[in-house]
Design a protein around this motif. Sequence first.
Motif, mmCIF file in Angstrom:
data_model
loop_
_atom_site.group_PDB
_atom_site.id
_atom_site.type_symbol
_atom_site.label_atom_id
_atom_site.label_comp_id
_atom_site.label_asym_id
_atom_site.label_seq_id
_atom_site.Cartn_x
_atom_site.Cartn_y
_atom_site.Cartn_z
ATOM 1 N N GLY A 163 0.616 -1.313 -0.072
ATOM 2 C CA GLY A 163 0.170 0.035 0.158
ATOM 3 C C GLY A 163 0.697 1.353 0.059
ATOM 4 O O GLY A 163 0.573 2.326 -0.562
ATOM 5 N N GLY A 164 2.058 1.277 0.633
ATOM 6 C CA GLY A 164 2.737 2.520 0.737
ATOM 7 C C GLY A 164 3.924 2.486 -0.451
ATOM 8 O O GLY A 164 4.560 3.529 -0.372
ATOM 9 N N ALA A 165 4.059 1.550 -1.312
ATOM 10 C CA ALA A 165 5.196 1.579 -2.193
ATOM 11 C C ALA A 165 5.208 2.974 -3.168
ATOM 12 O O ALA A 165 6.316 3.456 -3.288
ATOM 13 C CB ALA A 165 5.100 0.352 -3.138
ATOM 14 N N ALA A 166 4.037 3.147 -3.642
ATOM 15 C CA ALA A 166 4.233 4.459 -4.669
ATOM 16 C C ALA A 166 4.620 5.805 -3.718
ATOM 17 O O ALA A 166 5.463 6.540 -4.242
ATOM 18 C CB ALA A 166 2.761 4.513 -5.256
ATOM 19 N N ALA A 167 3.867 5.957 -2.734
ATOM 20 C CA ALA A 167 4.291 7.022 -2.006
ATOM 21 C C ALA A 167 5.908 7.262 -1.661
ATOM 22 O O ALA A 167 6.280 8.016 -1.574
ATOM 23 C CB ALA A 167 3.447 7.148 -0.570
ATOM 24 N N PHE A 168 5.967 6.187 -1.081
ATOM 25 C CA PHE A 168 7.666 5.984 -0.617
ATOM 26 C C PHE A 168 8.705 6.340 -2.025
ATOM 27 O O PHE A 168 9.293 6.867 -1.736
ATOM 28 C CB PHE A 168 8.068 4.735 -0.022
ATOM 29 C CG PHE A 168 9.211 4.633 0.540
ATOM 30 C CD1 PHE A 168 9.726 5.176 2.024
ATOM 31 C CD2 PHE A 168 10.487 4.165 -0.328
ATOM 32 C CE1 PHE A 168 11.068 5.047 2.304
ATOM 33 C CE2 PHE A 168 11.678 4.056 0.112
ATOM 34 C CZ PHE A 168 12.031 4.509 1.553
ATOM 35 N N ALA A 169 8.313 5.507 -3.027
ATOM 36 C CA ALA A 169 9.061 5.549 -4.214
ATOM 37 C C ALA A 169 9.246 7.016 -4.587
ATOM 38 O O ALA A 169 10.053 7.638 -5.191
ATOM 39 C CB ALA A 169 8.794 4.582 -5.231
ATOM 40 N N GLY A 170 7.979 7.749 -4.447
ATOM 41 C CA GLY A 170 8.151 9.047 -5.063
ATOM 42 C C GLY A 170 8.446 10.229 -4.064
ATOM 43 O O GLY A 170 8.416 11.332 -4.486
ATOM 44 N N ALA A 171 8.539 10.108 -2.914
ATOM 45 C CA ALA A 171 8.940 10.840 -1.906
ATOM 46 C C ALA A 171 10.432 11.242 -1.958
ATOM 47 O O ALA A 171 11.253 10.605 -2.543
ATOM 48 C CB ALA A 171 8.742 10.365 -0.493
ATOM 49 N N PRO A 172 10.543 12.687 -1.827
ATOM 50 C CA PRO A 172 12.202 13.110 -1.975
ATOM 51 C C PRO A 172 12.992 12.495 -0.567
ATOM 52 O O PRO A 172 12.409 12.306 0.586
ATOM 53 C CB PRO A 172 12.024 14.665 -1.728
ATOM 54 C CG PRO A 172 10.416 15.125 -1.279
ATOM 55 C CD PRO A 172 9.702 13.724 -1.567
ATOM 56 N N GLY A 173 14.251 12.282 -1.197
ATOM 57 C CA GLY A 173 14.948 11.784 0.000
ATOM 58 C C GLY A 173 14.733 10.320 0.278
ATOM 59 O O GLY A 173 15.302 9.888 1.151
ATOM 60 N N THR A 174 14.271 9.599 -0.579
ATOM 61 C CA THR A 174 14.132 8.308 -0.320
ATOM 62 C C THR A 174 14.915 7.406 -1.201
ATOM 63 O O THR A 174 15.102 7.846 -2.403
ATOM 64 C CB THR A 174 12.559 7.608 -0.224
ATOM 65 O OG1 THR A 174 11.932 7.855 -1.753
ATOM 66 C CG2 THR A 174 11.856 8.228 0.749
ATOM 67 N N LEU A 175 15.071 5.948 -0.878
ATOM 68 C CA LEU A 175 15.862 5.070 -1.830
ATOM 69 C C LEU A 175 15.494 3.719 -1.479
ATOM 70 O O LEU A 175 15.556 3.467 -0.252
ATOM 71 C CB LEU A 175 17.693 5.413 -1.450
ATOM 72 C CG LEU A 175 18.450 4.492 -2.416
ATOM 73 C CD1 LEU A 175 18.164 4.639 -3.802
ATOM 74 C CD2 LEU A 175 19.784 4.397 -1.719
#
Length: 66
Positions: free
Chosen positions: A25-37
């Motif tokens: 459920g949170g994959a798209a939000a995490f992948a698109g958030a600045p500062g994440t890898l």
Amino acid sequence: MALRFLPAGAGLLAAAIRRFIGDDGGAAAFAGAPGTLALVALDDQEPVGWCWGYVLPRPDGTAMPR
């Protein structure tokens, strides 16, 4: 076994999360958030491992990778 490690976009990250956690459920939000890898290890096209991190802003104006 030949493993490849790839930067994970939302689709690849979602596949890894479904395999190891069951809910993406949170994959798209995490992948698109600045500062994440996120990195996903693949054997052929099958996710066999993953890791993730983010940059944590600090109150003193610096940032700390996590």
